[in-house]
Design a protein around this motif. Structure first.
Motif, PDB file in Angstrom:
ATOM      1  N   CYS A   1       0.940  -1.142   0.093  1.00  0.00           N
ATOM      2  CA  CYS A   1      -0.075   0.126   0.023  1.00  0.00           C
ATOM      3  C   CYS A   1       0.741   1.203   0.086  1.00  0.00           C
ATOM      4  CB  CYS A   1      -0.743  -0.034   1.289  1.00  0.00           C
ATOM      5  SG  CYS A   1      -2.052  -1.277   1.365  1.00  0.00           S
TER       6      CYS A   1
ATOM      7  N   THR B   1      -4.896  -3.974  -8.104  1.00  0.00           N
ATOM      8  CA  THR B   1      -4.537  -4.319  -6.844  1.00  0.00           C
ATOM      9  C   THR B   1      -3.076  -3.642  -6.850  1.00  0.00           C
ATOM     10  OG1 THR B   1      -3.495  -6.330  -7.885  1.00  0.00           O
ATOM     11  CG2 THR B   1      -5.209  -6.633  -6.417  1.00  0.00           C
TER      12      THR B   1
ATOM     13  N   LEU C   1     -12.350  -9.250  -0.320  1.00  0.00           N
ATOM     14  CA  LEU C   1     -10.971  -8.658  -0.020  1.00  0.00           C
ATOM     15  C   LEU C   1     -10.179  -9.773   0.301  1.00  0.00           C
ATOM     16  CD1 LEU C   1      -9.546  -6.030  -0.180  1.00  0.00           C
ATOM     17  CD2 LEU C   1     -10.080  -5.882   2.168  1.00  0.00           C
TER      18      LEU C   1
ATOM     19  N   TRP D   1      -6.724  -9.172  -0.490  1.00  0.00           N
ATOM     20  CA  TRP D   1      -5.343  -8.593  -0.625  1.00  0.00           C
ATOM     21  C   TRP D   1      -5.412  -6.962  -0.775  1.00  0.00           C
ATOM     22  CZ3 TRP D   1      -0.624 -10.622  -0.733  1.00  0.00           C
ATOM     23  CH2 TRP D   1       0.590  -9.718  -1.022  1.00  0.00           C
ATOM     24  N   ILE D   2      -4.435  -6.317  -0.123  1.00  0.00           N
ATOM     25  CA  ILE D   2      -4.317  -4.940  -0.192  1.00  0.00           C
ATOM     26  C   ILE D   2      -2.916  -4.489  -0.823  1.00  0.00           C
ATOM     27  CG2 ILE D   2      -6.453  -4.306   1.387  1.00  0.00           C
ATOM     28  CD1 ILE D   2      -4.280  -3.762   3.821  1.00  0.00           C
TER      29      ILE D   2
ATOM     30  N   LYS E   1     -11.856  -4.044  -9.282  1.00  0.00           N
ATOM     31  CA  LYS E   1     -10.955  -4.535  -8.663  1.00  0.00           C
ATOM     32  C   LYS E   1      -9.408  -4.322  -9.502  1.00  0.00           C
ATOM     33  CE  LYS E   1      -8.405  -8.602  -6.952  1.00  0.00           C
ATOM     34  NZ  LYS E   1      -8.740 -10.018  -6.873  1.00  0.00           N
TER      35      LYS E   1
ATOM     36  N   ARG F   1      -6.229  -2.364  -2.471  1.00  0.00           N
ATOM     37  CA  ARG F   1      -7.433  -2.719  -3.480  1.00  0.00           C
ATOM     38  C   ARG F   1      -7.913  -1.278  -4.075  1.00  0.00           C
ATOM     39  NH1 ARG F   1     -11.251  -6.581  -3.800  1.00  0.00           N
ATOM     40  NH2 ARG F   1     -12.718  -6.216  -5.310  1.00  0.00           N
ATOM     41  N   TYR F   2      -8.119  -1.239  -5.576  1.00  0.00           N
ATOM     42  CA  TYR F   2      -8.337   0.015  -6.021  1.00  0.00           C
ATOM     43  C   TYR F   2      -9.535  -0.044  -6.663  1.00  0.00           C
ATOM     44  CZ  TYR F   2      -3.648   1.065  -5.018  1.00  0.00           C
ATOM     45  OH  TYR F   2      -2.528   1.310  -4.237  1.00  0.00           O
TER      46      TYR F   2
END
Length: 164
Positions: A66, A149, A128, A130-131, A147, A133-134
């Protein structure tokens, strides 16, 4: 038997690639917190930005990927100043969330999903796992990108460029 197996495989494959254009009622009823501890539903949060294009960045202060994506997000903010950048944290520790915003100088609208990334109607709806996440929400409130990533994913730019 082979035909039945083939039909089942096709059904499962089509379900896993489904890209909803609206949030479920359950996801919209989930709660988020603001920096000053005001509680909103996801629906109320999104209503604040009705009529505007919104990029949702689901992130956490402890997430290395992130943080690595923030320069790309800042570039998007410069390129698309009319877009609302909504940072939705899955930090379970609110102090860590607040400190992360300050430490990494994240500019935008900030909300917290207090149940984290494993529990809750919103994270269940977006599946969700995985982060970061857009997601991109268009001016009519529809999900135009479900989605991505990576903040440098070309699908984000494509969704932000869409004129609707």
């Amino acid at each position: 038997m082979k035909k039945i197996s083939l039909v089942l495989i096709i059904m499962f494959a089509s379900c896993s690639t489904e890209k909803p254009i609206h949030f479920s009622e359950a996801a919209l009823s989930d709660t988020v917190y603001t920096l000053n501890n005001t509680v909103f539903t996801v629906e109320e949060m999104l209503q604040k930005y009705k009529g505007k294009k919104v990029l949702i960045d689901v992130w956490a202060s402890w997430c290395g990927d992130c943080i690595k994506g923030l320069p790309s997000v800042r570039n998007l903010q410069k390129e698309y100043p009319e877009v609302v950048f909504l940072f939705l944290s899955v930090d379970e520790n609110k102090d860590a969330w607040r400190k992360g915003i300050e430490r990494f100088q994240i500019k935008g609208a900030h909300y917290n999903l207090p149940k984290g990334m494993k529990t809750g109607e919103f994270v269940d709806f977006i599946n969700l796992s995985w982060i970061p996440r857009y997601m991109v929400i268009d001016a009519q409130g529809k999900i135009s990108l479900f989605k991505a990533t990576s903040a440098s994913d070309s699908a984000i730019v494509e969704a932000l460029k869409l004129v609707i």
